[in-house]
Motif scaffolding. Structure first.
Motif, PDB file in Angstrom:
ATOM      1  N   LEU A 126     -20.284  38.249   6.403  1.00 51.93           N
ATOM      2  CA  LEU A 126     -20.839  37.697   6.461  1.00 51.93           C
ATOM      3  C   LEU A 126     -19.520  36.504   6.204  1.00 51.93           C
ATOM      4  N   TYR A 127     -19.496  35.168   6.851  1.00 54.75           N
ATOM      5  CA  TYR A 127     -19.098  33.709   6.611  1.00 54.75           C
ATOM      6  C   TYR A 127     -19.960  32.909   5.902  1.00 54.75           C
ATOM      7  N   LEU A 128     -19.859  32.383   4.846  1.00 58.59           N
ATOM      8  CA  LEU A 128     -19.913  31.166   3.921  1.00 58.59           C
ATOM      9  C   LEU A 128     -18.973  30.474   4.069  1.00 58.59           C
ATOM     10  N   TYR A 129     -20.324  29.090   4.089  1.00 59.79           N
ATOM     11  CA  TYR A 129     -18.946  28.125   4.159  1.00 59.79           C
ATOM     12  C   TYR A 129     -19.720  27.079   3.325  1.00 59.79           C
ATOM     13  N   ALA A 130     -18.937  26.099   2.885  1.00 60.03           N
ATOM     14  CA  ALA A 130     -19.218  24.840   2.004  1.00 60.03           C
ATOM     15  C   ALA A 130     -18.698  23.779   2.159  1.00 60.03           C
ATOM     16  N   ARG A 131     -19.405  22.762   2.473  1.00 58.90           N
ATOM     17  CA  ARG A 131     -19.128  21.569   2.849  1.00 58.90           C
ATOM     18  C   ARG A 131     -17.403  20.707   1.455  1.00 58.90           C
ATOM     19  N   GLY A 132     -16.384  20.286   1.808  1.00 59.57           N
ATOM     20  CA  GLY A 132     -15.993  19.676   1.170  1.00 59.57           C
ATOM     21  C   GLY A 132     -16.402  18.407   0.745  1.00 59.57           C
ATOM     22  N   GLU A 133     -15.254  16.886   0.136  1.00 59.84           N
ATOM     23  CA  GLU A 133     -15.700  16.212  -0.273  1.00 59.84           C
ATOM     24  C   GLU A 133     -15.987  15.275   0.527  1.00 59.84           C
ATOM     25  N   GLU A 134     -15.070  15.137   1.558  1.00 61.43           N
ATOM     26  CA  GLU A 134     -14.810  14.868   2.659  1.00 61.43           C
ATOM     27  C   GLU A 134     -16.233  15.271   4.028  1.00 61.43           C
ATOM     28  N   PRO A 145     -17.035  44.161   3.846  1.00 64.50           N
ATOM     29  CA  PRO A 145     -16.510  45.144   2.664  1.00 64.50           C
ATOM     30  C   PRO A 145     -16.772  46.690   3.283  1.00 64.50           C
ATOM     31  N   LEU A 146     -18.294  46.623   4.201  1.00 64.17           N
ATOM     32  CA  LEU A 146     -18.258  47.753   5.103  1.00 64.17           C
ATOM     33  C   LEU A 146     -16.569  48.160   6.330  1.00 64.17           C
ATOM     34  N   SER A 147     -16.450  47.860   6.797  1.00 67.13           N
ATOM     35  CA  SER A 147     -15.799  47.643   7.983  1.00 67.13           C
ATOM     36  C   SER A 147     -14.034  46.864   8.440  1.00 67.13           C
ATOM     37  N   GLY A 148     -13.881  46.801   6.881  1.00 64.39           N
ATOM     38  CA  GLY A 148     -12.294  45.556   7.380  1.00 64.39           C
ATOM     39  C   GLY A 148     -11.833  45.555   6.088  1.00 64.39           C
ATOM     40  N   PRO A 149     -10.953  44.530   6.017  1.00 65.80           N
ATOM     41  CA  PRO A 149     -11.204  44.070   4.603  1.00 65.80           C
ATOM     42  C   PRO A 149     -12.029  43.346   3.901  1.00 65.80           C
ATOM     43  N   TRP A 150     -12.084  43.495   2.704  1.00 66.37           N
ATOM     44  CA  TRP A 150     -12.987  42.980   1.727  1.00 66.37           C
ATOM     45  C   TRP A 150     -13.695  41.061   1.626  1.00 66.37           C
ATOM     46  N   GLU A 151     -11.924  40.853   1.811  1.00 65.13           N
ATOM     47  CA  GLU A 151     -12.242  39.668   2.189  1.00 65.13           C
ATOM     48  C   GLU A 151     -11.076  38.710   2.664  1.00 65.13           C
ATOM     49  N   ASP A 152     -11.311  37.591   3.810  1.00 65.11           N
ATOM     50  CA  ASP A 152     -10.190  36.971   4.599  1.00 65.11           C
ATOM     51  C   ASP A 152     -10.640  35.530   4.391  1.00 65.11           C
ATOM     52  N   PRO A 153     -10.026  34.720   4.126  1.00 63.49           N
ATOM     53  CA  PRO A 153     -10.635  33.571   3.499  1.00 63.49           C
ATOM     54  C   PRO A 153      -9.759  32.251   4.625  1.00 63.49           C
ATOM     55  N   ALA A 154      -9.204  33.488   5.482  1.00 54.43           N
ATOM     56  CA  ALA A 154      -8.294  32.242   6.641  1.00 54.43           C
ATOM     57  C   ALA A 154      -8.867  32.607   7.796  1.00 54.43           C
ATOM     58  N   THR A 155      -9.678  33.284   8.163  1.00 55.39           N
ATOM     59  CA  THR A 155     -10.253  34.586   9.618  1.00 55.39           C
ATOM     60  C   THR A 155     -10.490  33.447  10.455  1.00 55.39           C
ATOM     61  N   GLY A 156     -10.190  33.449  12.167  1.00 57.53           N
ATOM     62  CA  GLY A 156     -10.427  32.714  12.735  1.00 57.53           C
ATOM     63  C   GLY A 156     -11.441  32.948  13.889  1.00 57.53           C
ATOM     64  N   SER A 157     -11.525  34.424  13.806  1.00 57.51           N
ATOM     65  CA  SER A 157     -12.921  34.975  14.631  1.00 57.51           C
ATOM     66  C   SER A 157     -14.992  34.165  14.147  1.00 57.51           C
ATOM     67  N   PRO A 158     -14.503  33.697  13.036  1.00 61.82           N
ATOM     68  CA  PRO A 158     -15.927  33.119  12.450  1.00 61.82           C
ATOM     69  C   PRO A 158     -15.732  31.992  12.667  1.00 61.82           C
ATOM     70  N   SER A 159     -14.576  31.027  12.654  1.00 59.94           N
ATOM     71  CA  SER A 159     -14.578  29.538  12.473  1.00 59.94           C
ATOM     72  C   SER A 159     -14.608  29.226  14.061  1.00 59.94           C
ATOM     73  N   ALA A 160     -14.637  29.367  14.904  1.00 59.06           N
ATOM     74  CA  ALA A 160     -15.107  29.026  16.074  1.00 59.06           C
ATOM     75  C   ALA A 160     -16.874  28.748  16.412  1.00 59.06           C
ATOM     76  N   PRO A 161     -17.494  30.197  15.646  1.00 60.74           N
ATOM     77  CA  PRO A 161     -18.976  30.179  16.313  1.00 60.74           C
ATOM     78  C   PRO A 161     -19.668  28.553  14.978  1.00 60.74           C
ATOM     79  N   LEU A 162     -19.020  28.920  14.136  1.00 60.11           N
ATOM     80  CA  LEU A 162     -19.160  27.779  12.710  1.00 60.11           C
ATOM     81  C   LEU A 162     -19.142  26.380  13.439  1.00 60.11           C
ATOM     82  N   ALA A 163     -17.627  26.129  13.551  1.00 57.72           N
ATOM     83  CA  ALA A 163     -17.449  24.278  14.701  1.00 57.72           C
ATOM     84  C   ALA A 163     -18.310  24.943  15.499  1.00 57.72           C
TER      85      ALA A 163
END
Length: 182
Positions: A126-134, A145-163
């Motif tokens: 799950l990749y959650l995002y929120a809009r910032g002030e800008e 949490p089922l297959s890797g580190p529970w949390e990674d706030p700076a991962t690149g893999s989901p950033s590309a599809p989100l953008a």
């Protein structure tokens, strides 16, 4: 996206640009770092290993349960929660800024979601995002949490599809020209 760390498999350098191939779990993505004259990273361009693929939307209630949130915390005006991938699949969902800070993975809910979504290959990230002030700035957190580190706030893999999702949705005049992930 954290492009300054991680296992580099190969590298080429110019005075103003560094190109690295970042190894992900299954794919390699080329990352071009833009640097200032002092060598500080100003930004990056990522060449995704595959074209964007989108899955069927995921119920808001399922996303909220996995993140320990209320259904009303999940926003759907820009897009519904959906699996998206340019190599590794993640369910991408927008939440309120307050909800992003409160999010805590619920292991049982992640197990249920994984079992309910077999098209995700026995994984549920799950990749959650929120809009910032800008308008173009986003904050994001990734839970797996089922297959890797529970949390990674700076991962690149989901950033590309989100953008790619954000840059391709809506009328051209309303779309951001770029997306900054903080």
């Amino acid at each position: 996206m954290d492009v300054g760390r991680g296992p580099a498999r190969a590298g080429r350098h110019r005075a103003d640009l560094a190109v690295r191939e970042e190894a992900t779990e299954r794919h390699v993505a080329e990352v071009a770092l833009e640097r200032d004259q002092a060598g500080r990273v100003l930004g990056a361009d990522v060449a995704a290993p595959q074209p964007l693929s989108l899955g069927l939307s995921v119920p808001v209630e399922m996303v909220a349960a996995c993140a320990g949130l209320l259904a009303g915390d999940v926003l759907t005006a820009a897009h519904p929660p959906m699996p998206a991938s340019v190599g590794n699949p993640f369910v991408i969902a927008e939440v309120t800024p307050e909800a992003l800070s409160r999010a805590r993975p619920d292991l049982a809910a992640f197990g249920h979601a994984r079992d309910a979504r077999p098209e995700m290959g026995g994984r549920f990230a799950l990749y959650l995002y929120a809009r910032g002030e800008e308008a173009d700035a986003l904050r994001a957190r990734r839970f797996r949490p089922l297959s890797g580190p529970w949390e990674d706030p700076a991962t690149g893999s989901p950033s590309a599809p989100l953008a790619e999702i954000l840059l391709s949705r809506g009328r051209a005049a309303e779309r951001p020209r770029s997306v900054e992930l903080c």
